[in-house]
Write a protein that holds these residues in place. Structure first.
Motif, PDB file in Angstrom:
ATOM      1  N   GLN A 190       0.995  -0.990  -0.110  1.00  0.00           N
ATOM      2  CA  GLN A 190      -0.239  -0.040  -0.130  1.00  0.00           C
ATOM      3  C   GLN A 190       0.536   0.956  -0.696  1.00  0.00           C
ATOM      4  O   GLN A 190       0.260   2.659  -0.327  1.00  0.00           O
ATOM      5  CB  GLN A 190      -0.567   0.105   1.172  1.00  0.00           C
ATOM      6  N   PHE A 191       2.366   1.142   0.644  1.00  0.00           N
ATOM      7  CA  PHE A 191       3.000   2.743   0.622  1.00  0.00           C
ATOM      8  C   PHE A 191       3.508   2.579  -1.188  1.00  0.00           C
ATOM      9  O   PHE A 191       3.951   3.425  -1.330  1.00  0.00           O
ATOM     10  CB  PHE A 191       4.387   2.283   1.256  1.00  0.00           C
ATOM     11  N   GLY A 192       3.408   1.410  -1.478  1.00  0.00           N
ATOM     12  CA  GLY A 192       4.340   2.394  -3.228  1.00  0.00           C
ATOM     13  C   GLY A 192       5.539   2.280  -2.951  1.00  0.00           C
ATOM     14  O   GLY A 192       6.432   2.394  -4.170  1.00  0.00           O
ATOM     15  N   ARG A 193       6.501   1.347  -2.273  1.00  0.00           N
ATOM     16  CA  ARG A 193       7.615   2.303  -1.931  1.00  0.00           C
ATOM     17  C   ARG A 193       8.859   0.366  -2.312  1.00  0.00           C
ATOM     18  O   ARG A 193       9.362   0.726  -1.392  1.00  0.00           O
ATOM     19  CB  ARG A 193       8.566   3.292  -1.619  1.00  0.00           C
ATOM     20  N   GLY A 194       8.463  -0.167  -2.399  1.00  0.00           N
ATOM     21  CA  GLY A 194       9.280  -1.576  -1.783  1.00  0.00           C
ATOM     22  C   GLY A 194       8.400  -1.785  -0.834  1.00  0.00           C
ATOM     23  O   GLY A 194       7.974  -1.825   0.524  1.00  0.00           O
ATOM     24  N   GLU A 195       9.293  -3.657  -0.889  1.00  0.00           N
ATOM     25  CA  GLU A 195       9.051  -4.900   0.414  1.00  0.00           C
ATOM     26  C   GLU A 195       9.342  -3.457   1.842  1.00  0.00           C
ATOM     27  O   GLU A 195       9.092  -4.512   2.299  1.00  0.00           O
ATOM     28  CB  GLU A 195       9.593  -5.714   0.170  1.00  0.00           C
ATOM     29  N   GLN A 196      10.543  -2.948   1.673  1.00  0.00           N
ATOM     30  CA  GLN A 196      11.528  -3.001   2.942  1.00  0.00           C
ATOM     31  C   GLN A 196      11.745  -1.183   3.294  1.00  0.00           C
ATOM     32  O   GLN A 196      12.121  -0.670   3.745  1.00  0.00           O
ATOM     33  CB  GLN A 196      12.922  -2.986   2.133  1.00  0.00           C
ATOM     34  N   VAL A 197      10.487  -1.200   2.763  1.00  0.00           N
ATOM     35  CA  VAL A 197      10.125   0.370   3.375  1.00  0.00           C
ATOM     36  C   VAL A 197       9.713   0.804   4.803  1.00  0.00           C
ATOM     37  O   VAL A 197      10.750   1.973   4.683  1.00  0.00           O
ATOM     38  CB  VAL A 197       8.522   0.797   2.620  1.00  0.00           C
ATOM     39  N   LEU A 198       9.395   0.204   5.532  1.00  0.00           N
ATOM     40  CA  LEU A 198       9.234  -0.015   6.771  1.00  0.00           C
ATOM     41  C   LEU A 198      11.068   0.571   7.647  1.00  0.00           C
ATOM     42  O   LEU A 198      11.700   1.309   7.099  1.00  0.00           O
ATOM     43  CB  LEU A 198       8.913  -0.503   8.022  1.00  0.00           C
ATOM     44  N   PHE A 199      12.039  -0.619   6.499  1.00  0.00           N
ATOM     45  CA  PHE A 199      13.599  -0.394   7.295  1.00  0.00           C
ATOM     46  C   PHE A 199      13.885   1.087   6.404  1.00  0.00           C
ATOM     47  O   PHE A 199      14.848   1.771   7.189  1.00  0.00           O
ATOM     48  CB  PHE A 199      14.647  -1.690   7.308  1.00  0.00           C
ATOM     49  N   ARG A 200      14.107   1.023   5.186  1.00  0.00           N
ATOM     50  CA  ARG A 200      14.827   1.622   4.390  1.00  0.00           C
ATOM     51  C   ARG A 200      14.652   3.161   4.138  1.00  0.00           C
ATOM     52  O   ARG A 200      15.126   4.165   3.803  1.00  0.00           O
ATOM     53  CB  ARG A 200      14.554   0.669   2.860  1.00  0.00           C
ATOM     54  N   GLU A 201      13.679   3.514   4.554  1.00  0.00           N
ATOM     55  CA  GLU A 201      12.731   4.395   4.711  1.00  0.00           C
ATOM     56  C   GLU A 201      12.550   5.425   6.850  1.00  0.00           C
ATOM     57  O   GLU A 201      12.321   6.296   6.552  1.00  0.00           O
ATOM     58  CB  GLU A 201      11.821   5.051   4.668  1.00  0.00           C
TER      59      GLU A 201
END
Length: 459
Positions: free
Chosen positions: A35-46
């Motif tokens: 739902q964020f549309g920025r990859g499966e690792q968005v929690l950590f990478r951002e």
């Protein structure tokens, strides 16, 4: 540069022959991160706020998820098996786990997505695989480890083991299991050797990948103690080169690749690789694999509401139509690169057949294939079914009657039927930048001389 892989000597058990015959699997990266549309690792990478992410994940409800439509698309696209992300590094579980309420079954969807996926893909005649991440960014103990937090680590390790065993207990036969995310732990921390034994008791026929952590006991000592070394040299049944196509000479292998430029889950605005590029990866895996692996696990990242992106469907179905005609050159193939062929395309073999998979169609009526030692019985343009003329003198094969226009938007294929398994002469078994350099000297000496002058004659 192209190289010919040395023959692999290990034998594949009958229970895993399906893997070498399949050649082509579908990787599905899907979870609340979509739902964020920025990859499966968005929690950590951002470096997102953990609590806010958990709120969004818990509210996520993909009402357009239709697993039977997914399975039908996969079947039409020519995939023979699939691997679904049960839990990625964010910790959200896509099944009804007894060990947490952070799951699709307990939160907004109230659905067991793993069960629905397995049932639909089995019904479509596809083998089923599950992905599971060791790492969980929510758990401090995973990163503190057994030395800094022994009690917390023991609890985290028990959670991981229980979930894996749960996945292999509640859903019938599982064919393929893909671990990921070992860092910063190793196999000895994780107890992955012990877990493997439990997994094989629950699922005797399962294939398990090599991302099990490095073990001093099984892999030997490394200066870093195995920290950061997610792939084991000895543990696991198949290798998993990522974003690369590299032969694993110790075991079966599959290259996991994205259909986009980089990211695995759905991304707004991501760029898509064209169908011929994706097909070429499949052909390269088959060419390099031989009878001992060499599969492509090609990824799709479904949208947040549960649909395969239309860009993926278009490309996958184009490859599926190509496989409907040319599948004998891929499924159950025995590898290729019998002769040097990079100037035209790639090769695979199957039994007594050599398949010339033409990436670069030049529009000329003839094709010359050097260094094929086996006698040829017949030649067919597999793409159209047309019988082609040929002449063979010594180790040189000349095929004629080729059409000027490429008969396929993707790669045309020529099937060369031989009197026995295709073999190359001594020259054809070696490649540019490798082999005996003296053969090059003899070739130049015999055909032109030794000097720098045009005629090769000394002055």
């Amino acid at each position: 540069m192209t190289t010919q892989a040395p023959a692999q000597t290990f034998s594949v058990p009958d229970k895993w022959q399906w893997f070498t015959e399949s050649r082509y699997g579908l990787f599905i990266h899907w979870g609340p991160y979509a739902q964020f549309g920025r990859g499966e690792q968005v929690l950590f990478r951002e470096h997102m706020n953990q609590a806010e992410y958990a709120d969004a994940a818990s509210a996520w409800n993909p009402e357009r998820f239709d697993p039977e439509l997914w399975a039908d698309t996969a079947r039409k696209a020519g995939f023979k098996y699939a691997c679904f992300t049960t839990r990625h590094h964010d910790g959200y579980c896509m099944w009804d786990s007894a060990y947490t309420d952070y799951s699709s079954a307990k939160q907004a969807p109230k659905r067991d997505f793993v069960r629905e996926y397995i049932e639909a893909f089995r019904k479509a005649g596809l083998r089923v695989g599950l992905y599971y991440s060791w790492i969980d960014w929510r758990l401090p103990a995973y990163f503190d480890g057994p030395e800094k937090d022994p009690e917390g680590w023991a609890k985290a390790k028990e959670y991981l083991h229980n979930q894996v065993k749960e996945l292999l207990t509640n859903y019938g036969q599982i064919d393929h299991f893909f671990f990921d995310g070992v860092w910063p732990r190793n196999a000895d921390d994780l107890g992955s050797v012990e877990l493997l034994e439990e997994m094989r008791k629950l699922q005797p026929n399962i294939l398990i990948n090599n991302r099990l952590g490095y073990s001093e006991q099984h892999d030997g000592y490394r200066a870093d103690g195995g920290i950061g070394a997610g792939d084991s040299d000895t543990l696991g049944d198949f290798g998993t080169p990522e974003h690369l196509i590299v032969v694993d000479r110790k075991r079966l292998w599959e290259s996991c690749q994205v259909t986009t430029w980089r990211l695995w889950s759905h991304v707004f605005g991501e760029r898509w690789r064209p169908a011929d590029y994706l097909l070429d990866m499949l052909v390269e895996c088959a060419e390099k694999g031989g009878a001992h692996g060499g599969n492509l696990l090609l990824n799709v990242g479904p949208t947040a509401d549960g649909q395969f992106p239309p860009e993926f469907v278009e490309r996958a179905e184009a490859i599926g139509r190509w496989l409907d005609v040319h599948g004998e050159a891929i499924y159950g193939s025995d590898g290729g690169a019998i002769t040097e062929f990079i100037t035209r395309g790639r090769q695979t073999t199957r039994g007594n057949n050599l398949y010339l998979i033409i990436r670069f169609w030049d529009g000329r009526p003839t094709l010359r294939l050097a260094d094929l030692a086996t006698r040829v019985k017949g030649v067919t343009l597999l793409t159209t079914g047309q019988t082609l003329g040929f002449a063979q003198q010594g180790d040189e094969l000349v095929i004629d009657g080729l059409p000027q226009e490429a008969p396929s938007r993707l790669f045309p294929v020529i099937r060369v039927e031989c009197e026995g398994p295709p073999e190359a002469n001594a020259w054809g078994k070696q490649r540019l930048w490798e082999g005996d350099p003296h053969r090059v000297a003899e070739w130049a000496r015999a055909q032109r001389g030794t000097s720098v002058y045009r005629d090769g004659q000394e002055r």
